[in-house]
Design a protein around this motif. Structure first.
Motif, short mmCIF file in Angstrom:
data_model
loop_
_atom_site.label_atom_id
_atom_site.label_comp_id
_atom_site.label_asym_id
_atom_site.label_seq_id
_atom_site.Cartn_x
_atom_site.Cartn_y
_atom_site.Cartn_z
N TRP A 19 0.86 -1.18 0.00
CA TRP A 19 0.00 0.00 0.00
C TRP A 19 0.89 1.24 0.00
N ARG A 208 -1.55 -0.99 -4.11
CA ARG A 208 -2.70 -0.09 -4.01
C ARG A 208 -2.21 1.28 -3.55
N VAL A 210 -2.93 5.25 -2.46
CA VAL A 210 -3.92 6.17 -1.89
C VAL A 210 -3.25 7.51 -1.64
N SER A 298 -1.32 7.40 -12.25
CA SER A 298 -2.63 7.08 -12.81
C SER A 298 -3.40 6.10 -11.93
N GLN A 299 -2.70 5.32 -11.11
CA GLN A 299 -3.35 4.31 -10.27
C GLN A 299 -3.81 4.87 -8.93
N LEU A 300 -3.59 6.15 -8.69
CA LEU A 300 -3.81 6.72 -7.36
C LEU A 300 -5.28 7.04 -7.11
N GLN A 301 -5.76 6.68 -5.92
CA GLN A 301 -7.10 7.07 -5.48
C GLN A 301 -6.95 8.19 -4.46
N TRP A 302 -7.48 9.37 -4.78
CA TRP A 302 -7.40 10.50 -3.87
C TRP A 302 -8.53 10.45 -2.86
N VAL A 303 -8.19 10.71 -1.59
CA VAL A 303 -9.20 10.74 -0.53
C VAL A 303 -8.93 11.95 0.36
N TYR A 307 -11.24 9.88 5.56
CA TYR A 307 -11.93 8.93 4.66
C TYR A 307 -12.01 7.57 5.35
N LEU A 312 -11.68 1.73 1.70
CA LEU A 312 -10.47 1.39 0.94
C LEU A 312 -10.28 -0.11 0.85
N ASP A 315 -12.92 -1.53 -1.52
CA ASP A 315 -12.56 -1.28 -2.91
C ASP A 315 -11.46 -2.22 -3.38
#
Length: 319
Positions: A19, A208, A210, A298-303, A307, A312, A315
């Motif tokens: 992660w 993953r 984040v 491009s693979q990043l999930q912004w929170v 959150y 997470l 997902d």
């Protein structure tokens, strides 16, 4: 470090994940990493935290780096904090294999590795298939001497003339990055400078990413207050002790934001108000660069801070 070791064929080790919790300074990455580790543990998957902040590698550099003290780590194993003396160079070419070895050990214990920090090049070196050009120690020493004598501006102008693409990706005031780019170019090699490869490929299959984001109008006052708190919490005393350990001889540590200004204050070159103001300006600028860097993932999930970490896990298909 504790926990039962797993064998090479153990499915827990095979499915262990990396992660990445990243983002600008002061956004709450540390808090999210702790919550994520605890949430993973509740699923039966232990997790350990790995530092990806270049300055938190240094022993004794605590106040200015907002390093989490051991008694606040909630019993979660933390790695690569307090790893270097202030006289040593925090080089990403050293960090990459070291961090990957730590991750392999974490996975061998059947645990997930949580890489947390805001040093973009350090994070990228671990999570992506990142190759480093060769080193030339004599050439490096020559360029470092020129940097000391002439300042980064002269060397940056040389880099911009030789490789404008790389120069556009580097902070003109970051002398170490300018020196490294010139070193690589002088050896006739192409260089990514201080940037991601054009098409980054993940190093580990189960990764993953984040990113913790705070709106700029909220982040700036938070960062300014954080800098003021550094002085209130005793950064001058901390730097005084670090000087006894050789801080002024360190290539990397003495240039850290906040520490360089505290040194200048102790040396009578800046007033306290000037040292704080300069640190605030540099911290805000650094935060902008961090956001720009991580936006390219491009693979990043912004929170946002706070959150729900269970989301997470949901997902990522964790039970």
């Amino acid at each position: 470090m504790s926990g039962a070791q797993t064998g090479p064929g153990d499915p827990r080790a095979a499915s262990a994940a990396v992660w990445g919790v990243v983002g600008a300074t002061g956004t709450g990455k540390t808090a999210l990493s702790l919550e994520l580790a605890e949430a993973l543990a509740r699923t039966g998957r232990p997790a350990e935290i790995l530092n990806a902040d270049a300055m938190q590698l240094y022993r004794g550099m605590n106040i200015g780096t907002a390093k989490l003290p051991p008694h606040e780590r909630r019993g979660i194993a933390h790695h690569l904090f307090e790893s270097l003396d202030v006289t040593e160079d925090a080089a990403v070419a050293w960090y990459q294999p070291t961090a990957r070895e730590v991750i392999a050990d974490i996975h061998a214990r059947g645990a997930d590795a949580i890489l947390v920090g805001g040093s973009g090049l350090y994070v990228s070196s671990v999570i992506f298939d990142f190759q480093f050009p060769p080193h030339d120690e004599a050439l490096r020493a020559q360029l470092e001497a020129e940097l000391t004598a002439q300042g980064p501006g002269v060397l940056f102008a040389r880099l911009r003339a030789a490789d404008p693409v790389t120069a556009a990706r580097i902070d003109p005031k970051n002398g170490r990055r300018v020196v490294r780019a010139l070193e690589v170019l002088a050896q006739g090699s192409t260089t990514h400078g201080a940037s991601l490869p054009e098409a980054p490929v993940l190093w580990h299959e189960h990764t993953r990413l984040v990113g913790v984001a705070v709106p700029r109008d909220e982040l700036v006052p938070r960062l300014d207050a954080r800098v003021e708190a550094m002085w209130q919490d005793g950064i001058l005393d901390e730097v005084t002790k670090l000087r006894e350990q050789g801080l002024e001889q360190g290539v990397t540590a003495r240039r850290a934001i906040g520490y360089a200004q505290a040194l200048a204050q102790l040396q009578g070159e800046l007033t306290q108000a000037e040292a704080i103001a300069q640190t605030q300006t540099l911290t805000r600028r650094y935060a902008r660069r961090q956001v720009s860097w991580f936006k390219r993932y491009s693979q990043l999930q912004w929170v946002a801070p706070g959150y729900p970490v269970q989301q997470l896990l949901d997902d990522a298909s964790y039970a």
